[in-house]
Design a protein around this motif. Structure first.
Motif, PDB file in Angstrom:
ATOM      1  N   LEU A 127       0.315  -3.300  -5.183  1.00  0.00           N
ATOM      2  CA  LEU A 127       0.301  -4.421  -4.246  1.00  0.00           C
ATOM      3  C   LEU A 127      -0.245  -5.686  -4.869  1.00  0.00           C
ATOM      4  O   LEU A 127       0.129  -6.783  -4.491  1.00  0.00           O
ATOM      5  N   TYR A 165      -3.750   6.303  -4.002  1.00  0.00           N
ATOM      6  CA  TYR A 165      -4.239   5.145  -3.249  1.00  0.00           C
ATOM      7  C   TYR A 165      -4.560   3.994  -4.197  1.00  0.00           C
ATOM      8  O   TYR A 165      -4.240   2.831  -3.923  1.00  0.00           O
ATOM      9  N   ALA A 166      -5.197   4.345  -5.304  1.00  0.00           N
ATOM     10  CA  ALA A 166      -5.526   3.316  -6.284  1.00  0.00           C
ATOM     11  C   ALA A 166      -4.242   2.691  -6.835  1.00  0.00           C
ATOM     12  O   ALA A 166      -4.141   1.467  -6.965  1.00  0.00           O
ATOM     13  N   ALA A 192       2.491   3.294   2.934  1.00  0.00           N
ATOM     14  CA  ALA A 192       2.191   2.796   1.591  1.00  0.00           C
ATOM     15  C   ALA A 192       3.371   3.049   0.666  1.00  0.00           C
ATOM     16  O   ALA A 192       3.719   2.188  -0.155  1.00  0.00           O
ATOM     17  N   ILE A 251       6.029   0.456   1.096  1.00  0.00           N
ATOM     18  CA  ILE A 251       5.695  -0.830   0.476  1.00  0.00           C
ATOM     19  C   ILE A 251       5.765  -0.713  -1.037  1.00  0.00           C
ATOM     20  O   ILE A 251       6.344  -1.557  -1.722  1.00  0.00           O
ATOM     21  N   THR A 272      -1.414   2.429  -5.337  1.00  0.00           N
ATOM     22  CA  THR A 272      -0.799   1.566  -4.327  1.00  0.00           C
ATOM     23  C   THR A 272      -1.436   0.184  -4.348  1.00  0.00           C
ATOM     24  O   THR A 272      -0.751  -0.840  -4.280  1.00  0.00           O
ATOM     25  N   ILE A 273      -2.771   0.162  -4.457  1.00  0.00           N
ATOM     26  CA  ILE A 273      -3.451  -1.140  -4.497  1.00  0.00           C
ATOM     27  C   ILE A 273      -3.017  -1.915  -5.730  1.00  0.00           C
ATOM     28  O   ILE A 273      -2.713  -3.106  -5.666  1.00  0.00           O
TER      29      ILE A 273
END
Lengths: 356, 310
Positions: B289, B282-283, B238, B241, B285-286
């Motif tokens: 993206l 994590y949030a 992650a 990216i 990363t979303i």
């Protein structure tokens, strides 16, 4: 081809055991007896296959649509949370309403987790579903921890666990007198029904045809007038629904409460199941039983043959590797041919050997 | 309010951020090398585990943490070859091979730990990598406490991030790597060996991931534990990216992830749920993206098998 991968995995696993000075035959015999040696063992193996079948079907639907749902583990846990929540909140509800309601909640939760955020992100801004489903998976597991560690779903007391689901929300065991003390519950019938439904939808309906068309060639599907974003969201949603159902039936049929260990591993093994079964719903049944047997038998293998239970992961890894490298055979047979013309590029770069 | 000031004014939070970011940054930069040349590498998790295990194994056998580090890095490189060969020669699905390696590595390291060392785990006499104190910097208030004293791998990480940036964007080799990842046909036409460059990219990636694993087993500890990477390889994916396939970007993303981990450790027992804080990276990363922080676009030929036209 998948059978050949399984055989290669078992043989190479045996070789590794032999190198480590174990008797591979004794190990495999113990493994087999642990998985199928008694009615209880058979019951537990079939019970272990249930969440793999459901989550595996979900991953296969996504694969068929050209999408890789790597986050089934998290979808499993949101399904588990939803089912447990409904399961302990309405203790007076009749069974016939309570169980469908709890499983419906599990499916809805899984569907939202897989379909809404990763699905929409993929369909409209092209965010790669491998990353979004994986991130959503981590988030789900952290939320599950939060829920039972002093969170809203923690049972009274100091142990980080949820209350137990009401009796009216449990899936009854199948033939408890035959499969003595095993985990086999009515969830098994739900899994078998899901295989039939997914098979019919994928191969005998327009919807299934369109999903597969998008998976086969999204661009062509778009030119043929298909709503590709819609089917992308739908496929990831259905994928999540099935993984959520896996969590739901596991909690209502086997676990009955959330405890603090959020590592079912079913969501990951389900990927392997779908790969091995080549996304074929009926193949998924056999692949699930196979991996459930490996998992159930590994404990007995460790006790009786002294081989670490992790050996089954080594074998599983080798099997997936050989599923992915199915061109190996063609590669070797090509190598055997004496004279191969070199590619122009290879000549330019001064190498006699051509890249494939 | 006072509570938060106390948390955020503590230099240890930032020192821990750096320590937690190190394995993620190393693996993410490794993944960047792999993917810049066009091979998707989701096997960082497994490669890190193998690096961590063989690092300890060699260190325990030779009583030298440095030789252990060397062993772990080599093991990581070899493991990466198991991805490179099917990806490059057999046009296999790189994601599936990566999955296979992760499962295999998890099983193999646990099996070997049990088989070689039994239930007591790796020997307690295993040496660990030295902690370095920077001569001048460590005396500067605050900054010195943050960056002045760390495991040697933390400083190696800084070195490799800069080196990776320089290699990818300021050398001939880097240009070739990026060309192969963007348009292998064009690269081959001008005489670049796609196969060689891809092997190189994946192997460098594997060695860096191996070093990340060594840091976990010989840097933070001096032992190997089952599944000790604990998902860091996927976080590195992650971070890669999030960092838009650049070494500095990967480092920045790794710092963010490291900060979230350090913060959730600092908040333990404080009443604020560490689990909810843990969701943050994590949030983010979303969000990254989905394009809210600018789109991140992979190398054009990333994940596509290359078949030379005859």
């Amino acid at each position: 081809m998948p059978l050949y991968a399984v055989l290669t995995g078992l043989i190479l696993g045996g070789v590794i055991m032999a190198i480590a000075k174990y008797n591979p035959f004794a190990a495999y015999a113990a493994l087999f007896s642990g998985a199928f040696g008694s009615p209880t063992a058979i019951g537990n193996t079939l019970a272990g296959a249930v969440p793999l079948i459901l989550a595996g079907l979900g991953i296969a639907v996504a694969f068929r649509t050209g999408l890789f749902n790597i986050g089934a583990e998290g979808q499993y846990w949101v399904g588990a949370m939803a089912a447990v929540w409904v399961g302990y909140h309405f203790p007076t509800m009749p069974w016939i309403v309570h169980v469908p309601l709890a499983l419906g909640a599990a499916m809805l939760a899984g569907g939202i987790w897989g379909g809404v955020i990763p699905g929409l992100a993929k369909a409209f801004v092209g965010a790669h579903e491998v990353i979004t489903t994986m991130m959503m998976s981590y988030i789900a597991i952290l939320i599950a921890h939060f829920m039972v560690e002093n969170g809203p779903m923690m049972a009274p007391g100091y142990v980080p666990q949820s209350p137990t689901v009401a009796a009216s929300a449990t899936l009854p065991p199948i033939l408890p007198t035959v499969f003595l003390n095993s985990n086999l519950s009515d969830a098994f019938f739900i899994a078998v029904a899901a295989i039939v439904v997914v098979h019919i939808v994928l191969f005998h309906t327009t919807l299934g045809y369109k999903l597969r068309a998008v998976g086969f060639n999204a661009r062509a599907a778009r030119y043929a007038g298909m709503n590709v974003p819609l089917y992308t969201v739908l496929a990831l949603g259905v994928s999540g629904v099935l993984a959520g159902l896996a969590g739901g039936v596991q909690l209502l049929g086997v676990d009955f409460q959330l405890t603090d260990t959020f590592q079912s591993g079913y969501g990951y093994t389900a990927i392997v199941v779908a790969l091995l079964a080549r996304n074929n719903p009926i193949g998924i049944f056999f692949a699930s039983v196979f991996f459930a047997a490996l998992s159930a038998g590994s404990q007995i293998m460790q006790i009786n043959a002294g081989v670490s239970a992790n050996m089954t992961d080594v074998i599983t890894g080798i099997i997936i590797f050989f599923v992915a490298t199915d061109r190996l055979y063609g590669y070797w047979s090509q190598k055997m041919r004496p004279h191969r013309p070199s590619s122009t590029a290879a000549i330019i770069s001064g190498k006699g050997e051509s890249p494939q | 309010m006072n509570f938060w000031v106390q948390i955020f004014a503590n230099p240890e939070l930032y020192a821990a951020t750096l320590a937690m970011a190190t394995p993620i940054a190393l693996a993410a930069v490794g993944g960047t090398f792999s993917e810049r040349t066009g091979v998707v590498n989701i096997a960082m998790e497994g490669i890190m585990l193998v690096g961590a295990f063989f690092g300890v194994m060699v260190a325990a056998a030779t009583h030298s943490a440095w030789l252990g580090m060397f062993g772990g890095v080599i093991a990581g490189g070899l493991m990466a070859l198991a991805l490179a060969w099917p990806a490059i020669r057999l046009q296999s699905d790189q994601v599936i091979v990566g999955m296979a390696l992760n499962v295999f590595a998890g099983g193999l390291t646990a099996f070997l730990l049990n088989t070689v060392y039994g239930y007591n785990g790796t020997p307690t006499s295993t040496p660990s990598l030295p902690i370095v104190t920077l001569p001048w910097i460590s005396h500067i208030p605050f900054i010195g406490q943050v960056i002045g004293q760390h495991d040697v791998v933390v400083y190696l990480m800084f070195l490799f991030v800069i080196l990776a940036h320089f290699t990818l964007f300021h050398t001939n080799l880097g240009l070739r790597m990026r060309a192969v990842g963007e348009h292998p046909e064009a690269a081959e036409t001008v005489g670049i060996s796609v196969v060689k460059i891809r092997y190189l990219g994946v192997t460098i990636g594997g060695m860096l991931s191996g070093l990340a694993g060594v840091y976990l087993s010989l840097g933070m500890l001096s032992s190997f534990e089952v599944n000790m990477t604990n998902g860091r390889g996927f976080i590195a994916l992650a971070a890669m990216i999030f960092g838009k396939w650049t070494p500095f970007g990967a480092f920045g993303a790794a710092l963010l992830f490291g900060f979230a981990t350090a913060l959730s450790i600092a908040l333990q027992g404080s009443g604020v749920s560490a689990n909810l804080v843990g969701i943050l990276p994590y949030a983010l990363t979303i969000i990254a993206l989905t394009g809210l922080i600018g789109r991140s676009r992979p190398p054009a030929a990333d994940g596509l098998p290359y078949v030379a036209t005859k």
